[in-house]
Design a protein around this motif. Structure first.
Motif, PDB file in Angstrom:
ATOM      1  N   SER A 171       0.832  -1.207   0.000  1.00  0.00           N
ATOM      2  CA  SER A 171       0.000   0.000   0.000  1.00  0.00           C
ATOM      3  C   SER A 171       0.863   1.252   0.000  1.00  0.00           C
ATOM      4  CB  SER A 171      -0.932   0.012   1.212  1.00  0.00           C
ATOM      5  OG  SER A 171      -1.786  -1.108   1.164  1.00  0.00           O
ATOM      6  N   GLU A 196      -8.116   2.043   3.113  1.00  0.00           N
ATOM      7  CA  GLU A 196      -6.735   2.310   3.530  1.00  0.00           C
ATOM      8  C   GLU A 196      -6.244   3.669   3.054  1.00  0.00           C
ATOM      9  OE1 GLU A 196      -3.391  -0.734   3.617  1.00  0.00           O
ATOM     10  OE2 GLU A 196      -4.800  -1.549   2.161  1.00  0.00           O
ATOM     11  N   GLU A 352      -6.951  -3.193  -5.071  1.00  0.00           N
ATOM     12  CA  GLU A 352      -6.401  -3.838  -3.871  1.00  0.00           C
ATOM     13  C   GLU A 352      -7.137  -5.167  -3.650  1.00  0.00           C
ATOM     14  OE1 GLU A 352      -4.391  -3.523  -1.175  1.00  0.00           O
ATOM     15  OE2 GLU A 352      -3.564  -1.488  -1.211  1.00  0.00           O
TER      16      GLU A 352
HETATM   17 MG   LIG Z   1      -2.052  -2.912   2.096  1.00  0.00          MG
END
Ligand SMILES: [Mg+2]
Ligand SMILES: Nc1ncnc2c1ncn2[C@@H]1O[C@H](COP(=O)(O)OP(=O)(O)O)[C@@H](O)[C@H]1O
Length: 490
Positions: A171, A196, A352
């Motif tokens: 990330s 996130e 993701e």
């Molecule tokens: Mg991540």
């Protein structure tokens, strides 16, 4: 050039090949170091793929018990010549051609006795530091200090996979790419499954989106998925489908879709199935009211060009997320195909938890997998680039993974995962695979079309605090305790 650069690390021994050889070194050589040496065709660059220390005194046949080992240690301590450092080199290509982004392998091996040098900064800079807006800086060489640049145009046209176990910096890397895109006005659409990437809206190039779908744009099956009717509940699906069709046919009515659906259901004679479907619709109404927007003409209206559009999917379950992704992606690809549409320039799509949407199990088919596969195959013709991110490479559909022209791989422990990546993608040097378990967070193997040569890179850490960072529970508890203590004093 410093004195160190002038001093050879060692020299080539027997049986060198044009593409690999061993050399005897003066000191232990670190895996991943880059070296240069002369070949009959000019200076070449090599990569240390293996390194070992041999000892005659510690030879297996002689050391049959612990006492023998202690004796060997004493003798070896007095005999410097016993230790022999050997490194294996993978030849990467001729230095001159790297400077022009070309890769030419020498056709002749280096002669025995050829001296091996640390690749000096001047050469490394020519290889890794590139001019041109399409090159973005992502960090520096893990074994060295040279900055490393990657070509983002190759991601837009040939896709990228970021693969590593949880907590390895996937990330962070995507956040870094987002940050760099701001400098070059890139357009990205990021499906944020875990929330996130909660940056402030409008900060830098960020555009936050709560996904909105017009229910009238869904097929009956998509709608059934969305409201949570099980796939094998055929009778419920048929009942819903009839009501949904009638509701779609008379769109002029003012009431919202929920009350209209319930009305259509009620006109039938009541039975268990209609009652159950009615209950599901009422529950869905509560959960989905914020996602459905009957006034939206085109989903793409929500997307801003030249920005990173972060689609927050935190409130969605997996089925709903699949519908949202497929809904957006179908429209994005169609729009880019028409070329005259709303997205006038190429876009990057980042996904993701990709294994959830493009599963390797063919029985696990879903609408998102279909459109993602299509983009993986055809996207480059229309300027739709994919970035897939996952901690479970083995669970990613093989056809999609094989289309990823570039890779960023960090710590991967499971041999199954390693071998899957190796077999499915063409770009990863075999000998690097076994080093993947030893990488630390933020250390990645970058390989494929976006980088001049496969390299181990320390990725820059983004300052922005990501929701995905490890939670510091102990610190938060103690802060909380101090706060309540303060309150008590007041
Ligand atoms: Mg991540
Ligand atoms: N390039 C980096 N340099 C230093 N630390 C990093 C780097 N990338 C990630 N980290 C650390 O590792 C942790 C996990 O990073 P994250 O990007 O959330 O991993 P992942 O997405 O793979 O689970 C973060 O808390 C961060 O502090």
């Amino acid at each position: 050039m410093s004195i160190r650069d002038n001093k050879p690390l060692g020299m080539v021994i027997n049986a060198a090949k044009p593409y690999e050889f061993e050399f005897i070194a003066e000191r232990s050589i670190r895996i991943g170091e880059l070296v240069t040496f002369e070949t009959p065709e000019g200076k070449a660059l090599g990569f240390v793929k293996d390194s070992r220390v041999n000892s005659k005194l510690f030879n297996d046949e002689k050391i049959t018990n612990y006492h023998a080992a202690i004796e060997a240690k004493m003798i070896a301590g007095k005999n410097e010549r016993d230790k022999c450092m050997v490194a294996s080199i993978n030849v990467l290509g001729l230095v001159d051609d790297f400077e022009n982004n070309k890769r030419t392998m020498p056709s002749l091996p280096p002669d025995p006795g050829t001296e091996i040098y640390n690749a000096n900064e001047e050469i490394l800079k020519k290889i890794f530091i590139k001019d041109g807006k399409e090159w973005i800086r992502v960090g520096n060489l893990l074994r060295g200090t040279t900055d490393v640049y990657v070509n983002i145009n190759k991601v837009a046209s040939r896709h990228l996979a970021i693969l590593a176990t949880t907590g390895s910096g996937k990330s962070n890397f995507l956040a870094l790419i987002i940050d760099r895109l701001a400098d070059i006005n890139g357009t990205m659409i990021l499906f944020d499954y875990h929330g996130e990437y909660r940056y402030e809206d409008n900060k830098r190039n960020i555009h936050a989106i709560n996904p909105h779908i017009n229910p009238y744009h869904l097929t009956s099956d998509e709608f059934a998925d969305m409201i949570g009717i099980r796939e094998n509940a055929d009778r419920q699906r048929t009942t819903l489908s009839e009501a949904f069709r009638k509701v779609k046919e008379n769109r002029e009515e003012k009431d919202d879709i929920w009350s209209r659906l319930l009305r259509e259901l009620n006109t039938d004679e009541k039975n268990d199935v209609t009652v159950r479907v009615g209950e599901i619709i009422r529950m869905a109404q509560e959960n989905l009211q914020s996602i459905f927007d009957e006034d939206i003409e085109d989903t793409l209206d929500q997307i801003r060009e030249n920005k990173t559009n972060i689609i927050d999917m935190t409130d969605l379950n997996e089925r709903q997320a699949i519908i949202v992704i497929s809904h957006y992606l179908k429209r994005i690809l169609n729009d880019r195909k028409r070329r005259s549409g709303r997205l006038s320039a190429p876009v990057l799509i980042a996904i993701e938890e990709a294994h959830a949407f493009i599963p390797s199990d063919k029985n696990d088919k879903n609408e998102a997998a279909e459109i993602i596969s299509k983009i993986a195959r055809e996207g480059r013709k229309f300027g739709v680039g994919l970035i897939i991110i996952s901690q479970r490479p083995r669970k990613i559909n093989q056809d999609v993974l094989s289309q990823m022209g570039s890779l960023a791989i960090s710590r991967i422990i499971q041999p199954n995962d390693q071998h899957y990546i190796f077999e499915v993608t063409e770009n990863i040097p075999n000998e690097l695979l076994e080093h993947l378990p030893s990488l630390n967070p933020g250390e990645m193997l970058l390989t494929g079309q976006w980088i001049t040569i496969p390299s181990l890179v320390k990725i820059e850490k983004v300052n922005e605090k990501l929701g995905g960072s490890d939670i510091d529970a102990v610190n938060e508890w103690s802060k909380k305790r101090e706060e309540s203590y303060d309150e008590m004093i007041i």
